[in-house]
Design an enzyme around this catalytic site. Structure first.
Site, PDB file in Angstrom:
ATOM      1  N   HIS A   6      -8.383  -6.620  -2.649  1.00  0.00           N
ATOM      2  CA  HIS A   6      -9.317  -8.013  -3.075  1.00  0.00           C
ATOM      3  C   HIS A   6      -9.199  -8.945  -1.752  1.00  0.00           C
ATOM      4  O   HIS A   6      -9.918  -9.941  -1.578  1.00  0.00           O
ATOM      5  CB  HIS A   6      -8.337  -8.805  -4.106  1.00  0.00           C
ATOM      6  CG  HIS A   6      -7.214  -9.612  -3.397  1.00  0.00           C
ATOM      7  ND1 HIS A   6      -6.114  -9.031  -3.287  1.00  0.00           N
ATOM      8  CD2 HIS A   6      -7.083 -11.184  -3.232  1.00  0.00           C
ATOM      9  CE1 HIS A   6      -5.222  -9.701  -2.833  1.00  0.00           C
ATOM     10  NE2 HIS A   6      -5.652 -10.809  -2.734  1.00  0.00           N
TER      11      HIS A   6
HETATM   12  N1  UDP Z   1      -1.756  -8.595 -10.844  1.00  0.00           N
HETATM   13  C1  UDP Z   1      -1.990  -8.599 -11.981  1.00  0.00           C
HETATM   14  N2  UDP Z   1      -3.285  -8.000 -12.593  1.00  0.00           N
HETATM   15  C2  UDP Z   1      -3.940  -7.260 -11.709  1.00  0.00           C
HETATM   16  C3  UDP Z   1      -3.688  -7.210 -10.419  1.00  0.00           C
HETATM   17  C4  UDP Z   1      -2.696  -7.873  -9.870  1.00  0.00           C
HETATM   18  O1  UDP Z   1      -1.351  -9.015 -12.765  1.00  0.00           O
HETATM   19  O2  UDP Z   1      -4.937  -6.469 -12.470  1.00  0.00           O
HETATM   20  C5  UDP Z   1      -0.679  -9.465 -10.428  1.00  0.00           C
HETATM   21  C6  UDP Z   1       0.455  -8.445  -9.307  1.00  0.00           C
HETATM   22  O3  UDP Z   1       1.223  -7.665 -10.274  1.00  0.00           O
HETATM   23  C7  UDP Z   1       1.084  -9.569  -8.458  1.00  0.00           C
HETATM   24  C8  UDP Z   1      -0.240 -10.411  -8.260  1.00  0.00           C
HETATM   25  O4  UDP Z   1      -1.254 -10.252  -9.444  1.00  0.00           O
HETATM   26  O5  UDP Z   1       2.137 -10.214  -9.353  1.00  0.00           O
HETATM   27  C9  UDP Z   1      -0.747 -10.257  -6.936  1.00  0.00           C
HETATM   28  O6  UDP Z   1      -1.751 -11.076  -6.946  1.00  0.00           O
HETATM   29  P1  UDP Z   1      -2.999 -10.925  -6.133  1.00  0.00           P
HETATM   30  O7  UDP Z   1      -3.032  -9.559  -5.577  1.00  0.00           O
HETATM   31  O8  UDP Z   1      -4.363 -11.281  -6.586  1.00  0.00           O
HETATM   32  O9  UDP Z   1      -2.734 -11.711  -4.532  1.00  0.00           O
HETATM   33  P2  UDP Z   1      -1.624 -11.802  -3.538  1.00  0.00           P
HETATM   34  O10 UDP Z   1      -0.412 -11.373  -3.865  1.00  0.00           O
HETATM   35  O11 UDP Z   1      -2.348 -10.864  -2.301  1.00  0.00           O
HETATM   36  O12 UDP Z   1      -1.795 -13.044  -2.773  1.00  0.00           O
END
Ligand code: UDP
Length: 370
Positions: free
Chosen positions: A213
């Site tokens: 993403h």
């Molecule tokens: N996550 C979720 N469903 C999904 C994809 C990710 O619940 O379909 C959760 C994942 O387990 C983690 C969090 O979202 O806890 C991560 O969010 P994201 O990847 O959007 O952001 P980042 O961590 O890169 O800031």
């Protein structure tokens, strides 16, 4: 009575805030002193049910008292509108402390609004650095750290970054990682409640899990193509399931690459957190550019290929829990079978699962002293 305002807006923030809200709720339910109340302000940055609403249902935290409904705008417009509206809410609510999480526009706007009023500001996940100034997240986290009274670092390396930038030691608290708290607590709930493996007809250890993403991967056509080719080739070894972030779905559709992914890459909508951690725990390999997902891979001892050229979570690479695959098809396709052979270390660098309690106690102590 101490009133705390929590500002969230994006998926990972709901999970991080849930860990701290749980600690607050345990204090309230236990009749702890001093009396505390928390209000949740949701900026609306993520708004689809499966990117936002479902988390409030599943994580068993209270619904936001405010939803500002601000999303889908340029960085400046989004941050500007959030800043104005958060200020109004904070003036009305007059909390003793404001808590922001991570590195999104919501973090930046919340931090600026609180610091200007001024109000006591706490930043959870302080001190992380990718040292890539082109990343919008890097700007957001540096500004939030600079403005915060209480900086909650997930580990010693993050605290070192802050000291290196001249942050006073007494403002820095190394507490562990609230994502680890959440991963431990919600894994138990997920084991009871999630039916995702049956729903998707998956057997543990027989599939790879993908998430992508980050703006630099999604908007750069060459990077997106490199990643997609790497995933397609890896899927010939182990079939992949890929819950698609809305931004990534739009990019893949726009770039016309979905048809090229082949039969072994299964695209699905984003899943709820309990389903996600169930998918993670049973995956043979995880490919991701997500900060949260690469750590969760390590928590659950699942090998991980990070689809970025660098990571803020360098300890994952240094310990061998993850490897950098970048956006290059060959590197990714070679890394996947290699990582699947690797013995996974125990990720012991994120605290003891009680970061949220430590954060809550430090905020209450700080507010009490003022
Ligand atoms: N996550 C979720 N469903 C999904 C994809 C990710 O619940 O379909 C959760 C994942 O387990 C983690 C969090 O979202 O806890 C991560 O969010 P994201 O990847 O959007 O952001 P980042 O961590 O890169 O800031």
């Amino acid at each position: 009575m101490i009133k705390l305002a929590t500002i969230v807006g994006a998926r990972p923030q709901f999970i991080k805030a849930a860990a701290v809200s749980r600690a607050i709720q345990l204090h309230i339910d236990g009749g702890g002193e001093p009396a505390v109340t928390e209000i949740l302000i949701h900026t609306g940055q993520h708004y689809d049910h499966n990117m936002s609403g479902s988390f409030f249902d599943e994580l068993e935290i209270s619904k936001p008292a405010y939803n500002l409904g601000i999303s889908q705008a340029t960085h400046a417009e989004m941050t500007g509108r959030m800043l104005e509206e958060i200020e109004t809410v904070l003036v009305d609510e007059a909390p003793q402390a404001v808590i922001v999480y991570g590195d999104t526009n919501t973090t930046l706007a919340g931090a600026l609004a609180a610091a200007k009023l001024p109000m006591t500001l706490a930043h959870v996940e302080a001190g992380l650095r990718s040292f890539d100034d082109a990343m919008p997240e890097e700007t957001n986290r540096i500004v939030a750290d600079r403005l915060s009274d209480l900086l909650f670092a997930p580990h010693a390396a993050a605290a070192e970054h802050l000291r290196g930038e001249g942050t006073a030691n007494e403002r820095i608290h190394v507490v562990g990682d609230v994502m680890y708290d959440a991963a431990l607590h919600y894994a138990e709930l997920a084991a009871e409640r999630s039916r995702i493996l049956d729903d998707f007809d998956l057997r543990p250890g027989t599939y790879g899990l993908v998430t992508v993403h980050r703006a630099d991967n999604v908007t750069d056509t060459d990077r997106m193509r490199g990643i997609c080719t790497g995933i397609k080739r890896s899927a010939e070894t182990v079939p992949m399931i890929w819950p698609l972030h809305p931004r990534t779905r739009a990019a893949l559709e726009g770039q016309g690459v979905i048809a090229e992914l082949g039969a072994h890459v299964r695209l699905v909508d984003p899943v709820g957190y309990l389903d996600m951690i169930t998918l993670e725990r049973s995956a043979a390999i995880i490919l991701t550019d997500s900060g949260g997902v690469q750590k969760e891979a390590a928590f659950y001892r699942v090998p991980c290929v990070v689809l970025r050229d660098q990571t803020e979570w360098v300890e994952l690479i240094e310990s061998g829990a993850a490897v950098l695959g970048g956006a290059d098809a060959d590197t990714i396709a070679m890394a996947v079978p290699e990582m699947m052979q690797r013995e996974m270390p125990v990720a012991s660098f994120y605290g003891d699962g009680h970061a949220a309690e430590a954060i809550f106690s430090a905020i209450v102590a700080f507010v009490g002293e003022k």
